[in-house]
Motif scaffolding. Structure first.
Motif, PDB file in Angstrom:
ATOM      1  N   SER A   1     -12.967  15.101 -18.442  1.00 57.08           N
ATOM      2  CA  SER A   1     -13.858  15.891 -19.120  1.00 57.08           C
ATOM      3  C   SER A   1     -13.185  16.621 -20.179  1.00 57.08           C
ATOM      4  CB  SER A   1     -14.342  16.682 -18.214  1.00 57.08           C
ATOM      5  OG  SER A   1     -15.540  16.236 -17.526  1.00 57.08           O
TER       6      SER A   1
ATOM      7  N   GLN B   1     -18.194   7.698 -21.553  1.00 58.01           N
ATOM      8  CA  GLN B   1     -16.967   7.373 -21.622  1.00 58.01           C
ATOM      9  C   GLN B   1     -16.651   6.243 -20.748  1.00 58.01           C
ATOM     10  OE1 GLN B   1     -13.095   8.052 -20.302  1.00 58.01           O
ATOM     11  NE2 GLN B   1     -13.514   6.391 -21.575  1.00 58.01           N
TER      12      GLN B   1
ATOM     13  N   THR C   1     -17.963  14.333 -19.273  1.00 56.41           N
ATOM     14  CA  THR C   1     -17.727  12.905 -19.217  1.00 56.41           C
ATOM     15  C   THR C   1     -18.323  12.239 -17.960  1.00 56.41           C
ATOM     16  OG1 THR C   1     -15.559  12.688 -18.481  1.00 56.41           O
ATOM     17  CG2 THR C   1     -15.838  12.682 -20.694  1.00 56.41           C
TER      18      THR C   1
ATOM     19  N   SER D   1     -13.967   5.831 -17.720  1.00 54.60           N
ATOM     20  CA  SER D   1     -13.383   6.863 -16.858  1.00 54.60           C
ATOM     21  C   SER D   1     -11.982   7.141 -16.757  1.00 54.60           C
ATOM     22  CB  SER D   1     -13.618   6.615 -15.429  1.00 54.60           C
ATOM     23  OG  SER D   1     -15.061   6.579 -15.172  1.00 54.60           O
TER      24      SER D   1
ATOM     25  N   PHE E   1     -16.654   5.889 -26.451  1.00 54.24           N
ATOM     26  CA  PHE E   1     -17.674   7.013 -26.078  1.00 54.24           C
ATOM     27  C   PHE E   1     -19.134   6.596 -26.622  1.00 54.24           C
ATOM     28  CE2 PHE E   1     -13.609   9.114 -27.459  1.00 54.24           C
ATOM     29  CZ  PHE E   1     -13.543   9.656 -26.028  1.00 54.24           C
TER      30      PHE E   1
ATOM     31  N   VAL F   1     -20.901  13.307 -22.260  1.00 54.02           N
ATOM     32  CA  VAL F   1     -20.392  12.321 -23.248  1.00 54.02           C
ATOM     33  C   VAL F   1     -20.461  10.895 -22.382  1.00 54.02           C
ATOM     34  CG1 VAL F   1     -18.501  11.614 -24.651  1.00 54.02           C
ATOM     35  CG2 VAL F   1     -19.406  13.762 -24.510  1.00 54.02           C
TER      36      VAL F   1
ATOM     37  N   GLU G   1     -14.533  15.846 -12.829  1.00 52.74           N
ATOM     38  CA  GLU G   1     -14.946  16.436 -14.054  1.00 52.74           C
ATOM     39  C   GLU G   1     -14.500  17.954 -14.214  1.00 52.74           C
ATOM     40  OE1 GLU G   1     -16.524  14.657 -12.160  1.00 52.74           O
ATOM     41  OE2 GLU G   1     -17.328  12.856 -13.365  1.00 52.74           O
TER      42      GLU G   1
END
Ligand code: NDP
Ligand code: MG
Length: 380
Positions: free
Chosen positions: A245, A238, A171, A241, A294, A236, A149
């Motif tokens: 980020s 997600q 994320t 993956s 998301f 967030v 990230e």
């Protein structure tokens, strides 16, 4: 030639770091350190020919010395060993891939000695970011993020470093228990928590991902790495993956870094920055990839993430308590001594029990770490 020291070379990040180094002609390993896995460490010594290695346990170090006495390698042990490796004359960069707060002191000494840091060990900035970041600036060393990230954010930001992020969108996969509620978590067994949907990682961070404590640690780490306030970092979910980020700028533009879940990319980028090099392996295929979704994180069920925001916002010694409580609770869960929901309960209790001190010194941080462990041992 880039000379590299890897602390935690036998672990998940450590072995992948060596996979990267193996493919680069201008990189050389000058030292390796592990906790106790001398079997794997010996294989690594025979392949990479480091000058020095360190093993945490002296007994294991002694055993290793006999095994490698045909080789020209110096085997050290304990914290002294790690510190000696961290400041080796010929080293250019230190990869901190040990798990836990054990990584702090070697990192500080390496920075003092002018070494760049490829930082995987997130506990370091979480607990001592206020000491490390100014020191790195003073010594003009680079802190290169290895965590996927933070590497993504670093990659999004570096085109124009002077442009500050408005917001960091960190994320999260949501882990194996995404969508579950508090009562479902009561039934979680160790085996369930050790299965991560997208990433293959060490045991501790796999558990941390399942509780979302990992994301909490990452929010605190991001705050230090990119010099933003806690409230500027938004998590967030997600689940695939694919987005590692994102960064939102003042004008509303959002930049993202995408890729397959392969830690070798951020590791390699930290070691070759600012260059990018070829990396073999699977790539995103936009002919078959149909969607990226998301979700909002569920901080009520996974309240470890909420506690992390609280710890990071209050600052001082509270992030150390958060981190140490989690470290000890996870090791108790791995040893089947506590139930799964108790991990987060223990963090909460330790934080409630603590009187925060502002601007702690390194000694104070290590003291609070011990106090937190003692508190846990007396209660659970
Ligand atoms: P692992 O558990 O797989 O590996 C930990 C490594 O640290 C091993 O080499 C271990 O040696 C070594 N080690 C443990 N204790 C000591 C000690 N006292 N002295 C010296 N070495 C020690 O962990 P990971 O590779 O998964 O994670 C390492 C760090 O990177 C963590 O801080 C984690 O949060 C972070 N990270 C990991 C990611 C991942 O994908 N795995 C992603 C992003 C960050 P031994 O094998 O002998 O026990
Ligand atoms: Mg991560």
């Amino acid at each position: 030639m880039k000379h590299i020291v890897v602390l935690g070379s036998t672990g998940s990040i450590g072995t992948q770091t060596l996979d990267v180094v193996r493919c680069q002609e201008d990189m050389e390993i000058c030292a390796l350190a592990a906790g106790s896995n001398i079997v794997r460490l010996e294989e690594q010594i025979r392949e990479f020919h480091p000058k020095k290695v360190a093993v945490w346990e002296e007994e294991k170090a002694r055993e290793l010395r006999t095994k490698v006495k045909d080789l020209d390698v110096c085997v050290l042990s304990g914290m002294e060993g790690l510190l000696e490796l961290a400041v080796m004359e010929e080293a250019d960069v230190l990869v901190t891939a040990v798990v836990g707060m054990i990584g702090i002191r070697p990192t500080i000494e390496a920075i003092k000695a002018g070494k760049d840091i490829a930082l995987a060990n997130k506990e370091t900035l979480v607990t001592a970011g206020h000491l490390i970041m100014p020191l790195a600036a003073e010594k003009q060393v680079k802190i290169l993020p290895v965590d996927s990230e933070h590497s993504a954010i670093f990659q999004c930001l570096q085109a124009k470093k002077e442009i500050r992020p408005h917001k960091i969108l960190l994320t999260a996969s949501g882990g194996p228990f995404r969508g579950k509620k508090k009562e479902d978590l009561e039934k979680v067994q160790l085996e369930d928590a050790l299965k991560h949907p997208n990433w293959a990682m060490g045991k501790k961070i796999t558990i941390d991902s399942s509780t979302m404590v990992n994301k909490g640690l990452e929010v605190m780490e991001a705050r230090w790495l990119f010099d933003v306030k806690m409230e500027q970092v938004q998590v967030v979910v997600q689940p695939q993956s694919i987005i590692h980020s994102m960064v939102e700028f003042d004008d509303g533009a959002v930049m993202a870094q995408l890729g397959t879940p392969d830690m070798r990319l951020p590791i390699q980028y930290a070691l070759t920055y600012p260059d990018r090099r070829y990396l073999s392996g699977e790539r995103l295929d936009f002919e078959t990839l149909t969607r990226i979704t998301f979700e909002k994180p569920d901080m009520k069920t996974f309240y470890g993430l909420r506690l992390a925001y609280e710890a990071g916002t209050v600052g001082g010694t509270l992030p150390t308590v958060f981190n140490a409580a989690n470290e000890r609770a996870v090791s108790k869960f791995l040893a089947r001594k506590i139930r799964y929901p108790q991990i987060t309960e223990i963090i909460q209790e330790c934080m409630r029990n603590h009187q925060t001190r502002k601007e702690p010194t390194l000694d104070e941080i290590l003291e609070i770490e011990q106090e937190t462990y003692e508190f846990i041992e007396s209660r659970w």
